[in-house]
Motif scaffolding. Sequence first.
Motif, mmCIF file in Angstrom:
data_model
loop_
_atom_site.group_PDB
_atom_site.id
_atom_site.type_symbol
_atom_site.label_atom_id
_atom_site.label_comp_id
_atom_site.label_asym_id
_atom_site.label_seq_id
_atom_site.Cartn_x
_atom_site.Cartn_y
_atom_site.Cartn_z
ATOM 1 N N LYS A 275 64.564 43.817 25.355
ATOM 2 C CA LYS A 275 65.390 43.781 26.560
ATOM 3 C C LYS A 275 64.686 44.479 27.721
ATOM 4 C CE LYS A 275 70.278 43.454 26.180
ATOM 5 N NZ LYS A 275 71.545 44.099 26.056
ATOM 6 N N SER A 276 64.034 45.609 27.417
ATOM 7 C CA SER A 276 63.395 46.389 28.489
ATOM 8 C C SER A 276 62.307 45.563 29.192
ATOM 9 C CB SER A 276 62.808 47.681 27.928
ATOM 10 O OG SER A 276 61.982 47.377 26.837
ATOM 11 N N LEU A 279 64.082 42.862 31.350
ATOM 12 C CA LEU A 279 64.686 43.449 32.555
ATOM 13 C C LEU A 279 63.637 43.768 33.609
ATOM 14 C CD1 LEU A 279 67.370 45.892 31.161
ATOM 15 C CD2 LEU A 279 67.735 44.153 32.925
ATOM 16 N N GLU A 280 62.537 44.365 33.158
ATOM 17 C CA GLU A 280 61.451 44.740 34.073
ATOM 18 C C GLU A 280 60.888 43.492 34.766
ATOM 19 O OE1 GLU A 280 60.487 47.788 34.781
ATOM 20 O OE2 GLU A 280 58.750 47.244 36.029
ATOM 21 N N LEU A 282 62.488 40.670 35.375
ATOM 22 C CA LEU A 282 63.457 40.159 36.354
ATOM 23 C C LEU A 282 63.310 40.921 37.680
ATOM 24 C CD1 LEU A 282 66.766 39.695 34.305
ATOM 25 C CD2 LEU A 282 65.330 37.895 35.262
ATOM 26 N N SER A 310 70.125 38.253 34.270
ATOM 27 C CA SER A 310 70.716 39.573 34.005
ATOM 28 C C SER A 310 72.056 39.427 33.281
ATOM 29 C CB SER A 310 70.838 40.400 35.284
ATOM 30 O OG SER A 310 71.213 39.582 36.342
ATOM 31 N N LEU A 313 71.369 39.154 29.594
ATOM 32 C CA LEU A 313 70.952 40.434 29.011
ATOM 33 C C LEU A 313 72.136 41.391 28.881
ATOM 34 C CD1 LEU A 313 67.504 41.016 30.763
ATOM 35 C CD2 LEU A 313 67.969 40.021 28.536
ATOM 36 N N GLU A 314 73.056 41.291 29.824
ATOM 37 C CA GLU A 314 74.240 42.162 29.749
ATOM 38 C C GLU A 314 75.124 41.778 28.578
ATOM 39 O OE1 GLU A 314 76.374 42.205 33.535
ATOM 40 O OE2 GLU A 314 74.478 42.964 34.341
#
Length: 504
Positions: A275-276, A279-280, A282, A310, A313-314
């Motif tokens: 996930k990290s 996210l990075e 995005l 996002s 991912l949420e």
Amino acid sequence: MLTNIVTTIDSYGVTDPQRIAYRDETSQFTYGQLKKYSDQVATFLTSKIKAAGPIVVYGELEFEMLAAFLGISKTGRAYIPIESNTPQERVELILQVAKPAAILAVADWAGPAINEIPIISPLELQAIFENEAEVKDFSIVKPDDTYYIIFTSGTTGVPKGVQISHKNLLSFVNWELTDFDLPEGASFLSQAPYSFDLSVMGIYPALTSGGSLVPMKKETINDFRSLFSTLPKLDINVWISTPSFMKICLMEPTFDGQHVPSLQTFLFCGEELPKSTALELLIRFPQAKIFNTYGPTEATVAVSGVEITSELLEKYERVPIGYVKEDTQILFMEEGRVLENGAVGEIVIVGPSVSKGYLNNPEKTAAAFFEYGGVPAYHTGDSGSMTKEGLLLYEGRIDFQVKFHGYRIELEDIDHHLDDVSLVKQATVVPKYVENKVEQLIAYVVPEANDFEKEFKLTKAIKEELAGLVMDYMVPQKFIYVEELPLTANGKVDRKGLIAEANR
Ligand code: AMP
């Protein structure tokens, strides 16, 4: 919809021969050259290599590798890519399984000395490419013929050769070209070794859509300074890599959409996308589309994909592995039974991109492949489930296969080769995880009697001997010496117990 990989690539060589097919820092090659070189390879093989069997192509990410692949496909034979830094022992095992008719060496041959298989040296190959021999009609690989064979780690220590047919490859390429919004004529990063099926995600979608491949070679990848200075200057449209490689690249702060505006699509495959990392990306590349895809070599690179947002991912704890391609069905199985959708079980892939099996290995083929309603099916060994919307969720492995830096490794494969090391009586390798990702391989070793005063010297000697037997990414980082290995109630080494101990 493509119906023939070879003629589609060739058509650019005829209609637009100056179009760039491949470019690196110092040179570029056109579709015209790709056609000419591959025509001459095919002509050579047809007239000079009479024995039946696949052809090995040995090298790294050179343009000549691609020309050799295409030439081989024009003769109806399968090709086997072998990376030139593969240890001799592993090359030997591959040759024993594959029984190739010839070896085309793009890089200098550093494999075992052999007499029975003709090896075409880089110089001879260059002369073949430059030949002006008359080109006759070819017998291009047919739909059910094997297009390529990729060797992957096997639990017995002997690599397994996954056979991918022309039809398998078409199913994959047609999906990638339609479902991921790839622009025509795009330039694709080519970073994964050609002996790893992730490379296929770039090669054939690029070359069948008039695009180009931009290699990033080992020297750059392995030298952080050179890698980090290359990244902000990249001129590519489509990024393809494992998440592990991206994690390293994100250490360079200027690797973002501002510095690399051409980069519009990211495709990840081969291992879990943390996930990290998602996210990075995005944040760094707000204009780009980022996809997580999933699949094993046995089902031709990937069978599912999803765009990362996002919201996605949420909503999910682990990054979902995607919606299944249209021509494919996923079953969830447990002890031979098909489970209801939504239940967690072994992911079984049923569809036209599933391989016919492992080359010359009926036992392993029977254990993993079967037919479901007359369609080829494959037991992935992955555990997963599906949401009501048809989104595939990944839960981990049901066996001892791991991904380490994106490479697929059967832990038993390392054990077998460690057992062959002279200083080792018995050994078992286990992964150490951080956030579902293997961070380290740990070997529990019962050593042979030895004179080493210090453990680290023994470790150094074992590592050196092992490095001659397995790929570099299979050499464990940590060695723990024990008098005996723990056993389960039925007398097998208790690997699960050791995994629990290593991850406490
Ligand atoms: P390979 O044959 O090298 O592509 O490895 C296939 C295996 O990699 C699969 O069976 C999975 O265990 C793992 N894998 C591939 N893609 C993903 C993904 N997106 N997320 C999690 N695991 C993956």
